[in-house]
Design a protein around this motif. Structure first.
Motif, PDB file in Angstrom:
ATOM      1  N   GLY A 163      24.242  17.358 -18.783  1.00  0.00           N
ATOM      2  CA  GLY A 163      23.994  18.043 -20.089  1.00  0.00           C
ATOM      3  C   GLY A 163      25.174  17.776 -21.091  1.00  0.00           C
ATOM      4  O   GLY A 163      24.910  18.267 -22.082  1.00  0.00           O
ATOM      5  N   VAL A 164      26.170  16.939 -20.805  1.00  0.00           N
ATOM      6  CA  VAL A 164      27.163  16.620 -21.881  1.00  0.00           C
ATOM      7  C   VAL A 164      26.598  15.908 -22.912  1.00  0.00           C
ATOM      8  O   VAL A 164      27.074  16.437 -24.021  1.00  0.00           O
ATOM      9  N   LEU A 165      25.765  15.043 -22.860  1.00  0.00           N
ATOM     10  CA  LEU A 165      25.282  14.355 -23.792  1.00  0.00           C
ATOM     11  C   LEU A 165      23.751  15.161 -24.194  1.00  0.00           C
ATOM     12  O   LEU A 165      23.023  14.835 -23.278  1.00  0.00           O
ATOM     13  N   ASN A 166      23.743  15.671 -25.249  1.00  0.00           N
ATOM     14  CA  ASN A 166      22.463  16.246 -25.611  1.00  0.00           C
ATOM     15  C   ASN A 166      22.091  16.284 -26.957  1.00  0.00           C
ATOM     16  O   ASN A 166      22.527  15.799 -27.553  1.00  0.00           O
ATOM     17  N   ALA A 167      20.988  17.172 -27.292  1.00  0.00           N
ATOM     18  CA  ALA A 167      20.485  17.113 -28.544  1.00  0.00           C
ATOM     19  C   ALA A 167      21.748  17.332 -29.855  1.00  0.00           C
ATOM     20  O   ALA A 167      21.804  16.883 -30.947  1.00  0.00           O
ATOM     21  N   GLN A 168      22.579  18.319 -29.415  1.00  0.00           N
ATOM     22  CA  GLN A 168      23.663  18.530 -30.239  1.00  0.00           C
ATOM     23  C   GLN A 168      24.807  17.616 -30.362  1.00  0.00           C
ATOM     24  O   GLN A 168      25.484  17.169 -31.277  1.00  0.00           O
ATOM     25  N   THR A 169      25.092  17.069 -29.293  1.00  0.00           N
ATOM     26  CA  THR A 169      26.175  16.108 -29.306  1.00  0.00           C
ATOM     27  C   THR A 169      25.849  14.432 -29.621  1.00  0.00           C
ATOM     28  O   THR A 169      26.632  13.743 -29.778  1.00  0.00           O
ATOM     29  N   LEU A 170      24.460  14.166 -29.270  1.00  0.00           N
ATOM     30  CA  LEU A 170      24.129  12.881 -29.471  1.00  0.00           C
ATOM     31  C   LEU A 170      24.433  12.233 -30.872  1.00  0.00           C
ATOM     32  O   LEU A 170      24.817  11.218 -30.906  1.00  0.00           O
ATOM     33  N   PRO A 171      24.105  13.157 -31.825  1.00  0.00           N
ATOM     34  CA  PRO A 171      24.552  12.528 -33.414  1.00  0.00           C
ATOM     35  C   PRO A 171      25.879  11.945 -33.440  1.00  0.00           C
ATOM     36  O   PRO A 171      26.094  11.282 -34.308  1.00  0.00           O
ATOM     37  N   LEU A 172      26.468  12.869 -33.010  1.00  0.00           N
ATOM     38  CA  LEU A 172      28.037  12.617 -33.012  1.00  0.00           C
ATOM     39  C   LEU A 172      28.523  11.209 -32.465  1.00  0.00           C
ATOM     40  O   LEU A 172      29.144  10.320 -32.675  1.00  0.00           O
ATOM     41  N   SER A 173      27.863  11.048 -31.235  1.00  0.00           N
ATOM     42  CA  SER A 173      28.137   9.975 -30.314  1.00  0.00           C
ATOM     43  C   SER A 173      27.398   8.794 -31.083  1.00  0.00           C
ATOM     44  O   SER A 173      28.251   7.584 -31.172  1.00  0.00           O
ATOM     45  N   LEU A 174      26.322   8.978 -31.642  1.00  0.00           N
ATOM     46  CA  LEU A 174      25.714   7.674 -32.513  1.00  0.00           C
ATOM     47  C   LEU A 174      26.817   7.380 -33.714  1.00  0.00           C
ATOM     48  O   LEU A 174      26.664   6.348 -33.914  1.00  0.00           O
ATOM     49  N   ALA A 175      26.989   8.424 -34.479  1.00  0.00           N
ATOM     50  CA  ALA A 175      28.004   8.233 -35.476  1.00  0.00           C
ATOM     51  C   ALA A 175      29.285   7.478 -35.272  1.00  0.00           C
ATOM     52  O   ALA A 175      29.731   6.623 -35.885  1.00  0.00           O
ATOM     53  N   ALA A 176      29.842   7.747 -34.046  1.00  0.00           N
ATOM     54  CA  ALA A 176      31.043   7.029 -33.687  1.00  0.00           C
ATOM     55  C   ALA A 176      30.925   5.585 -33.370  1.00  0.00           C
ATOM     56  O   ALA A 176      31.871   4.777 -33.370  1.00  0.00           O
ATOM     57  N   ILE A 177      29.690   5.159 -33.329  1.00  0.00           N
ATOM     58  CA  ILE A 177      29.425   3.645 -32.981  1.00  0.00           C
ATOM     59  C   ILE A 177      30.097   2.713 -34.369  1.00  0.00           C
ATOM     60  O   ILE A 177      30.596   1.726 -33.984  1.00  0.00           O
TER      61      ILE A 177
ATOM     62  N   LEU B 296      38.721  18.745 -30.650  1.00  0.00           N
ATOM     63  CA  LEU B 296      37.522  19.311 -30.512  1.00  0.00           C
ATOM     64  C   LEU B 296      37.437  19.676 -28.967  1.00  0.00           C
ATOM     65  O   LEU B 296      38.497  19.248 -28.339  1.00  0.00           O
ATOM     66  N   PRO B 297      36.634  20.340 -28.533  1.00  0.00           N
ATOM     67  CA  PRO B 297      36.699  20.795 -26.859  1.00  0.00           C
ATOM     68  C   PRO B 297      36.407  19.484 -26.148  1.00  0.00           C
ATOM     69  O   PRO B 297      35.876  18.526 -26.617  1.00  0.00           O
ATOM     70  N   ALA B 298      36.883  19.413 -25.057  1.00  0.00           N
ATOM     71  CA  ALA B 298      37.116  18.435 -24.324  1.00  0.00           C
ATOM     72  C   ALA B 298      35.651  17.664 -23.925  1.00  0.00           C
ATOM     73  O   ALA B 298      35.472  16.688 -23.713  1.00  0.00           O
ATOM     74  N   GLU B 299      34.619  18.381 -23.757  1.00  0.00           N
ATOM     75  CA  GLU B 299      33.473  18.091 -23.383  1.00  0.00           C
ATOM     76  C   GLU B 299      32.570  17.366 -24.641  1.00  0.00           C
ATOM     77  O   GLU B 299      31.960  16.543 -24.537  1.00  0.00           O
ATOM     78  N   THR B 300      32.941  17.912 -25.783  1.00  0.00           N
ATOM     79  CA  THR B 300      32.351  17.337 -26.966  1.00  0.00           C
ATOM     80  C   THR B 300      33.061  16.011 -27.064  1.00  0.00           C
ATOM     81  O   THR B 300      32.387  15.110 -27.420  1.00  0.00           O
ATOM     82  N   ALA B 301      34.470  15.850 -26.852  1.00  0.00           N
ATOM     83  CA  ALA B 301      35.065  14.496 -27.046  1.00  0.00           C
ATOM     84  C   ALA B 301      34.350  13.737 -26.025  1.00  0.00           C
ATOM     85  O   ALA B 301      34.436  12.405 -26.383  1.00  0.00           O
ATOM     86  N   LEU B 302      34.156  13.957 -24.999  1.00  0.00           N
ATOM     87  CA  LEU B 302      33.555  13.206 -23.717  1.00  0.00           C
ATOM     88  C   LEU B 302      32.460  12.687 -24.380  1.00  0.00           C
ATOM     89  O   LEU B 302      31.831  11.482 -24.132  1.00  0.00           O
ATOM     90  N   ALA B 303      31.365  13.587 -24.882  1.00  0.00           N
ATOM     91  CA  ALA B 303      30.064  13.269 -25.144  1.00  0.00           C
ATOM     92  C   ALA B 303      30.136  12.150 -26.543  1.00  0.00           C
ATOM     93  O   ALA B 303      29.484  11.214 -26.446  1.00  0.00           O
ATOM     94  N   ALA B 304      31.267  12.315 -27.557  1.00  0.00           N
ATOM     95  CA  ALA B 304      31.545  11.617 -28.647  1.00  0.00           C
ATOM     96  C   ALA B 304      31.599   9.895 -27.980  1.00  0.00           C
ATOM     97  O   ALA B 304      31.211   9.005 -28.775  1.00  0.00           O
ATOM     98  N   LEU B 305      32.352   9.792 -26.842  1.00  0.00           N
ATOM     99  CA  LEU B 305      32.723   8.545 -26.662  1.00  0.00           C
ATOM    100  C   LEU B 305      31.709   7.632 -25.979  1.00  0.00           C
ATOM    101  O   LEU B 305      31.880   6.472 -25.809  1.00  0.00           O
ATOM    102  N   ILE B 306      30.546   8.213 -25.267  1.00  0.00           N
ATOM    103  CA  ILE B 306      29.779   7.681 -24.660  1.00  0.00           C
ATOM    104  C   ILE B 306      28.873   6.634 -25.127  1.00  0.00           C
ATOM    105  O   ILE B 306      29.050   5.228 -24.657  1.00  0.00           O
ATOM    106  N   LEU B 307      28.296   6.872 -26.471  1.00  0.00           N
ATOM    107  CA  LEU B 307      27.619   5.663 -26.995  1.00  0.00           C
ATOM    108  C   LEU B 307      28.428   4.457 -27.237  1.00  0.00           C
ATOM    109  O   LEU B 307      28.117   3.262 -27.283  1.00  0.00           O
TER     110      LEU B 307
END
Length: 258
Positions: free
Chosen positions: A200-214, A48-59
């Protein structure tokens, strides 16, 4: 608005691979206390793009750090906060500030800036070198290392290596090292969340991905705790360093091939 965000656009094979990466990252965190963001950013950064990977790990980072910090109870966590307050203060200040540089620094440079120090530190430690802090300068060293950890963390979501280095330098025992890491990473995770909501790294598009990763992160962490509780101190330390070296080498590879 699509409530699934980026999840709706990812191929099934990518989702399966991402789930496996996060599950493994949670397992390693449960076993050695850290490295989940490093594994996620290096693993997901390969697909995945680096910023998407970063967003995914936040939550997942926020949730698992909270669990780790409170494993020994609230009193133990609060004691850790008081003891490492200078480190925490410096980490938070620099983390929030450097988070705004995510869109400025190229992904290739970011991977190299993180990966090279990881490899150097891990190899030196495995070779027998141990950093010792002069007690006369502990306040200064806490703030310097904490600031460096925060600077790295804001840009990449990774502030584990300098923290581990500091704990090794203060001879923190296994149980304390786990609790302190949970507290330090947990507080940093809150700041990281706030900072990247702003960036803006964590936004409406990337938030569901981060939630799912929990979910896979917590499942992996539970398995990792089983191994951690059975490891002697020497094995625990060596496992930490091996994980650092592997994660660092992968980031260097990404930086050179990007």
């Amino acid at each position: 608005m699509d409530v699934l965000g980026l999840l709706a656009d990812l191929p099934g094979a990518t989702l399966v691979a991402a789930t496996a990466i996060v599950l493994f990252a949670g397992f390693v965190k449960g076993a050695v206390g850290f490295a989940m963001p490093m594994i996620i950013i290096s693993g997901l950064g390969s697909i995945l793009p680096a910023e998407t990977a970063l967003a995914a790990l936040i939550l997942p980072t926020l949730v698992t750090n909270g669990r780790q910090a409170l494993r020994g109870g609230w009193q133990g966590a609060w004691t850790a906060v008081k003891r490492y307050r200078l480190f925490l203060a410096a980490l938070l200040v620099f983390l929030v500030g450097s988070a705004q540089l995510v869109g400025v620094i190229p992904s290739r440079a970011l991977f190299l800036v993180i990966g090279v120090p990881l490899v150097i530190f891990a190899v030196l430690q495995l070779a027998g070198w141990v950093l010792r802090l002069d007690p006369r300068h502990r306040r200064r060293d806490e703030m310097l290392i904490g600031g460096f950890a925060g600077f790295m963390g804001g840009m990449s979501g990774i502030w584990g290596p300098p923290t581990v280095m500091y704990l090794a330098a203060t001879d923190a025992p296994k149980s304390e090292a786990m609790r302190v890491q949970g507290v330090i990473y947990g507080i940093g995770s809150v700041a990281l969340l706030a900072a990247h909501l702003r960036s803006g790294v964590l936004n409406a598009q990337t938030l569901p991905l981060s939630l799912a990763a929990i979910v896979p992160a917590l499942a992996g962490m539970a398995l990792g705790y089983v191994l951690h509780d059975r490891m002697p101190q020497a094995t625990f330390r060596r496992a930490m360093l091996v994980v650092l070296a592997i994660a660092g080498l992968n980031l260097v590879r990404r930086g050179l091939m990007a």
